[in-house]
Each structure stands twice: as structure tokens, then as C-alpha cells.
Design an enzyme around this catalytic site. Structure first.
Site, PDB file in Angstrom:
ATOM      1  N   ASN A  13       0.830  -1.200   0.000  1.00  0.00           N
ATOM      2  CA  ASN A  13       0.000   0.000   0.000  1.00  0.00           C
ATOM      3  C   ASN A  13       0.860   1.244   0.000  1.00  0.00           C
ATOM      4  O   ASN A  13       1.930   1.262   0.612  1.00  0.00           O
ATOM      5  CB  ASN A  13      -0.887   0.042   1.250  1.00  0.00           C
ATOM      6  CG  ASN A  13      -2.007  -0.954   1.158  1.00  0.00           C
ATOM      7  OD1 ASN A  13      -2.574  -1.151   0.093  1.00  0.00           O
ATOM      8  ND2 ASN A  13      -2.305  -1.609   2.267  1.00  0.00           N
ATOM      9  N   ARG A 192       4.323   8.584   1.577  1.00  0.00           N
ATOM     10  CA  ARG A 192       4.630   7.990   0.272  1.00  0.00           C
ATOM     11  C   ARG A 192       6.087   7.542   0.183  1.00  0.00           C
ATOM     12  O   ARG A 192       6.966   8.169   0.772  1.00  0.00           O
ATOM     13  CB  ARG A 192       4.384   9.029  -0.839  1.00  0.00           C
ATOM     14  CG  ARG A 192       3.008   8.929  -1.397  1.00  0.00           C
ATOM     15  CD  ARG A 192       2.769   9.904  -2.511  1.00  0.00           C
ATOM     16  NE  ARG A 192       1.389  10.355  -2.458  1.00  0.00           N
ATOM     17  CZ  ARG A 192       0.354   9.588  -2.809  1.00  0.00           C
ATOM     18  NH1 ARG A 192       0.527   8.382  -3.256  1.00  0.00           N
ATOM     19  NH2 ARG A 192      -0.875  10.052  -2.688  1.00  0.00           N
ATOM     20  N   ASN A 193       6.306   6.468  -0.562  1.00  0.00           N
ATOM     21  CA  ASN A 193       7.657   5.942  -0.807  1.00  0.00           C
ATOM     22  C   ASN A 193       8.420   5.651   0.478  1.00  0.00           C
ATOM     23  O   ASN A 193       9.639   5.751   0.514  1.00  0.00           O
ATOM     24  CB  ASN A 193       8.480   6.913  -1.677  1.00  0.00           C
ATOM     25  CG  ASN A 193       7.821   7.113  -3.017  1.00  0.00           C
ATOM     26  OD1 ASN A 193       7.297   6.146  -3.596  1.00  0.00           O
ATOM     27  ND2 ASN A 193       7.805   8.336  -3.514  1.00  0.00           N
ATOM     28  N   ARG A 194       7.656   5.307   1.488  1.00  0.00           N
ATOM     29  CA  ARG A 194       8.260   4.912   2.778  1.00  0.00           C
ATOM     30  C   ARG A 194       9.122   6.015   3.401  1.00  0.00           C
ATOM     31  O   ARG A 194      10.064   5.735   4.150  1.00  0.00           O
ATOM     32  CB  ARG A 194       9.111   3.633   2.634  1.00  0.00           C
ATOM     33  CG  ARG A 194       8.357   2.449   2.002  1.00  0.00           C
ATOM     34  CD  ARG A 194       7.172   2.045   2.890  1.00  0.00           C
ATOM     35  NE  ARG A 194       6.576   0.769   2.509  1.00  0.00           N
ATOM     36  CZ  ARG A 194       5.416   0.634   1.825  1.00  0.00           C
ATOM     37  NH1 ARG A 194       4.738   1.683   1.431  1.00  0.00           N
ATOM     38  NH2 ARG A 194       4.921  -0.554   1.577  1.00  0.00           N
ATOM     39  N   THR A 195       8.803   7.279   3.077  1.00  0.00           N
ATOM     40  CA  THR A 195       9.559   8.391   3.702  1.00  0.00           C
ATOM     41  C   THR A 195       8.791   8.842   4.954  1.00  0.00           C
ATOM     42  O   THR A 195       8.449  10.021   5.104  1.00  0.00           O
ATOM     43  CB  THR A 195       9.705   9.573   2.721  1.00  0.00           C
ATOM     44  OG1 THR A 195       8.373   9.960   2.309  1.00  0.00           O
ATOM     45  CG2 THR A 195      10.539   9.209   1.527  1.00  0.00           C
TER      46      THR A 195
END
Ligand code: FMN
Length: 215
Positions: A13, A192-195
Site C-alpha cells: 500500500n 509515500r515511498n516509505r519516507t
């Protein structure tokens, strides 16, 4: 099984664009926690007060869900059976850790603290607010004991129902609250983008030191 592994691995996700900066955070972690919990409640998340509570059994950790029910004197309150494994573990070693996850708003709150038996007044007040069925099952269940069938409990509830017909059900001594004094907090906002944004609170003199953590 191979297909199932693929299915699990493909679960992926994206999180939101919501962010969390040090300016957003309240200096007091309890205020920050209640703000986030309130936002989870307002988002109509199912059981936003469900938290995983980890205790220590000798050297092994054990965890289970409990319902967070109140904040009293900055302590987090939950209720349980005082002879249950979790309670026995807490009486032997009061160090606990807990975690809330509100998937719909991509937020996690983690904490560590010391759990103590709550004042009987806190337990009495909460027990009175429980529906009668919940009061009777608290009386009837020797939580986590092995039983031979569900009837062991439902028959006991039937007996108690007759015994207390027309009477107030008293809180049993073996059931009540624990109060957790939190000494470490961590707030996680998925991005988002695991940041992801992460901040921890550690006690420092009479206040809390807030630091950003790598996701
Ligand atoms: C969402 C959820 C909330 C729960 N809330 C409580 C609770 O507030 N108190 C409690 O004693 N057990 C609660 N339980 C049951 C516990 O997870 C656990 O099965 C039980 O307390 C026995 O734990 P123990 O053997 O480690 O003592 C809850 C379970 C779920 C799934």
C-alpha cells in the site's frame, strides 16, 4: 503455498501525503496522543482504542490486544482479570509496551511504561458503566484458564444472572484496571515511498525531549 506467499508479498500500500513535523507536535505527548486518538475516532475507525499490549513472562515477551479506556493523572488505563497471565506478568515485572495502529490515517503510536494496579475507585467507576452482560462475564470468566466447552462459562453466567436478579452486580476483587505511566512515546506518520515521519519523546528533567527518527 507458493501462490499464497506471492499474494502476501504483493500486498503493498502507498501511504498518504500527510506529514508530521516537529512544529505539529505538542510538547506534551499525552496531548499529542489524545489529539491523534480523537482524529482516529472522528475518522470512524473501528475500535480506535484497541491497543496491543506486550508484557514480559520471565524473559519471553507476550502480547495481546486490550482496550484503552481512560487517561487518569497522565496514566493510560485498561481493564482486565487480575489473575490472567498478563496481570500475573505485570505484577512480576511492571515493564510494558503498547501500540496503536490506525491504518486508515496511516498512523502508529508506540509507548513503553510501567503498569500498576489502578485505584479501586477507577475500576469501580468503569465497572459500573459496563453493560450488565459484560459485568456478568467478568464475574464468570477465569480468563485464560483452559475450559472444556463454552457452556462452562455460559452456565456460570446463567447462575449469576439468577443470583443477581434485580440487584446491582458488584465488581469482583479479581477484576479491574491497570494504570500505565508512560516513559517513552513514539509517533509514526506513514508517507509515500516509505519516507515516513517518526518522532520519539523521552523524559528530560521536567519535560520531554522530542527527536526525529529515521523511518
Ligand atoms: C480488540 C480486542 C480488545 C480486547 N480488549 C481486552 C481488554 O480490554 N481486556 C482484556 O482483559 N482482554 C481484552 N481482549 C482479549 C485479550 O486480547 C486476551 O485474549 C485476554 O485478555 C487474555 O490475555 P492473557 O492470557 O495474555 O492475559 C481483547 C481482545 C481484542 C481482540
Amino acid at each position: 503455498m507458493e501462490n499464497f506467499s506471492e499474494k502476501i508479498q504483493s500486498l503493498r500500500n502507498e501511504y498518504s501525503d500527510l506529514d508530521l513535523t516537529s512544529e505539529d507536535l505538542n510538547q506534551d505527548p499525552i496531548t499529542q496522543f489524545t489529539k491523534w486518538l480523537d482524529e482516529a475516532i472522528e475518522t470512524q475507525i473501528y475500535e480506535p482504542n484497541a491497543m496491543v499490549l506486550a508484557t514480559v513472562d520471565e524473559n519471553a515477551p507476550r502480547s495481546r490486544y486490550v482496550l484503552f479506556k481512560n487517561i487518569v493523572n497522565n496514566n493510560l488505563i485498561f481493564h482486565t482479570h487480575y489473575e490472567s497471565p498478563k496481570a500475573v506478568e505485570i505484577f512480576a515485572n511492571p515493564n510494558v509496551s503498547g501500540i496503536f495502529y490506525w491504518a486508515e490515517i496511516h498512523r502508529q503510536v508506540r509507548f513503553q511504561g510501567i503498569a500498576r494496579k489502578a485505584d479501586s475507585q477507577i475500576s469501580d467507576e468503569y465497572f459500573k458503566t459496563r453493560p450488565r452482560g459484560g459485568q456478568l462475564s467478568a464475574l464468570a470468566s477465569a480468563q485464560s484458564n483452559i475450559i472444556s466447552s463454552r457452556e462452562d462459562v455460559t452456565n456460570k453466567i446463567d447462575e449469576l444472572e439468577k443470583e443477581y436478579e434485580g440487584k446491582e452486580i458488584p465488581r469482583p476483587d479479581f477484576w479491574g484496571g491497570f494504570a500505565i505511566e508512560v516513559n517513552y512515546w513514539e509517533f509514526w506518520q506513514g508517507r509515500r515511498n516509505r519516507t515516513h515521519d517518526r518522532f520519539c519523546y523521552k523524559p528530560e528533567e521536567n519535560s520531554w525531549k522530542i527527536e526525529r527518527m529515521s523511518p
